[in-house]
Design an enzyme around this catalytic site. Structure first.
Site: not given
Ligand code: LLP
Length: 430
Positions: A326, A357
């Protein structure tokens, strides 16, 4: 209400210390409060008592079998958006005849599955889909109960990704075309029965005005459809927003308080909308997801490393955007609570980041938090809705465990994934 609070200097869910959950089940872990789920459902259900109604919990918010089971036992119906969600409802003991099926892209197999299980209504999002439902029902020798979803062209004033009731959104059938669609279906499509009318203007609405505007706009249509086609229900959708800022319950220290603490209360919602709906003589359906599950859950994670950069201090935790997307996707805010209650009011400006990453992998940026050290546990609050259900295995990270607390009892309602789960169904070339 919600059930995350400090007790004896430790963050608890109901009467269970979150540290003990982390010790037993590891981190990252989603923790849900059964009492909060039940309380939210029951309060909404009671607030709507003056009108014939059915609360259909939106399964997409949190689809764990234990959540569905808890709500089914309270009499909830379910708003589903895929055959997979219907499968979950059935497995958890929910009643398909209390299910409505929404979504713009239902496949014929999904329509068939829903009709086989006798669902209450398929909510139709386009004229092409209506034709497909009629055909599938015809092949099966069945009559499909349907409701057309009207797009009322009302601005929900929420994040653009979760706004659904404007004509530029992909959802529903344009307001100006809908009556003709009912007339056409009534004369031409022999394998559908026109059971209801549906709308849903968006999610995380923090003011009542757009709901009222949409209801006032659509009620005359509902009356006309009842007279002409004998529809029996009107679904006003979901979308009631929750508090994300300052969302800790009693005893919140000063640094919790934030100005963005607005929310529609259940009472305001019911008191405003019920008078608009009582004279209709239709069954009113509600499809809340976030309201029921949002504040009922937290994501428990542990600080792995502290990294002091030239411009920022990063607290790197063992959960990331794969577990709770979110913040990255909607700039969503989740309050961060250290599991051990801070003894000082001093704060530090930090970024809380995950191991993934991507630079978008953060839970908070430039946020003032009490000092954190490696191994400290923190909880991301209000993560019970659209948390686990949107989680992914990105970076080949196993999905977190899910725990439901019921008073003083702790139930593991989904095991943490293993490496074998990560590759289940995959194979190398022969
Ligand atoms: N009914 C329909 C037709 C819906 O599309 C939705 C949500 C609901 C009900 C339930 O809405 P709620 O009461 O939960 O606001 N992933 C986003 C939210 C997406 C909502 C999608 N539709 C988020 O994390 O904010």
């Amino acid at each position: 209400m919600h059930s995350f609070h400090y007790q004896n200097g430790q963050l608890h869910c109901e009467s269970v210390d979150l540290t003990s959950i982390a010790e037993q089940f590891g981190t990252p872990t989603y923790v849900y409060s059964k009492a909060t789920l039940s309380d939210h459902f029951t309060r909404l259900n009671q607030a709507m008592n003056k009108v014939d109604h059915l609360v259909c919990y939106a399964v997409k918010a949190n689809s764990n079998l234990a959540v569905i089971d808890t709500l089914a036992k309270l009499g909830s119906g379910f708003d589903i958006v895929s055959a997979g969600e219907l499968f979950r409802v059935i497995k958890a003991g929910g009643d398909p005849s209390k299910c409505t099926f929404a979504g713009v892209g239902k496949t014929r197999d999904e329509i068939r599955f829903a009709l086989e299980h006798g669902i209450y209504s398929i909510n139709v999002e386009s004229l092409a889909e209506l034709e497909a439902i009629n055909e599938v029902a015809n092949e099966m020798g069945k009559i499909a109960p349907v409701a057309l979803r009207v797009n009322p062209n009302v601005d929900a004033k929420t994040h653009k990704y979760i706004s659904t009731g404007k004509s530029e959104n992909k959802f529903g059938i344009d307001f100006g075309k809908i009556e003709a669609a009912y007339d056409d279906a009534a004369t031409r499509l022999k394998n559908v029965s026109l059971r209801g009318l549906q709308m849903h203007i968006g999610s995380q609405l923090t003011t009542i005005a757009p709901f009222l505007e949409a209801v006032r706009k659509v009620v005359p249509l509902a009356i006309a459809l009842k007279e002409k086609h004998g529809i029996e229900f009107f679904s006003i959708g979901g979308g009631i927003g929750i508090v994300y800022h300052g969302s800790l319950s009693s005893g919140a220290p000063e640094w919790w308080q934030s100005e963005e603490n607005t929310q529609i209360t259940i009472e305001e919602y019911a008191e405003t909308l019920v008078p608009e709906l009582t004279s209709l003589g239709l069954r009113i359906l509600l499809e809340p997801g976030r309201l029921i599950a949002g504040n009922a859950g937290a994501l428990l994670t542990r600080v792995l490393y502290t990294k002091k950069g030239d411009t920022k201090t990063f607290q790197i935790v063992d959960s990331g955007m794969g577990d709770l997307i979110r913040p990255a996707l909607y700039q969503g805010h989740h309050e961060i609570a250290p599991v051990t209650e801070p003894k000082t009011t001093a704060t530090e400006k930090v970024d809380i980041v995950g191991p993934i990453c991507e630079s978008g992998d953060f839970f908070a940026q430039d946020t003032d938090l009490p000092p954190l050290a490696e191994n400290d546990l923190i909880a991301l609050l209000s993560a019970g809705a659209y948390g686990f259900t949107m989680a992914s295995n990105y970076n080949s990270r196993p999905l977190p465990a899910e725990i439901m607390v019921d008073g003083g009892s702790v139930h593991e309602i989904r095991k943490r994934q293993t490496f074998d789960d990560l590759i289940a169904g995959e194979s190398v070339l022969p």
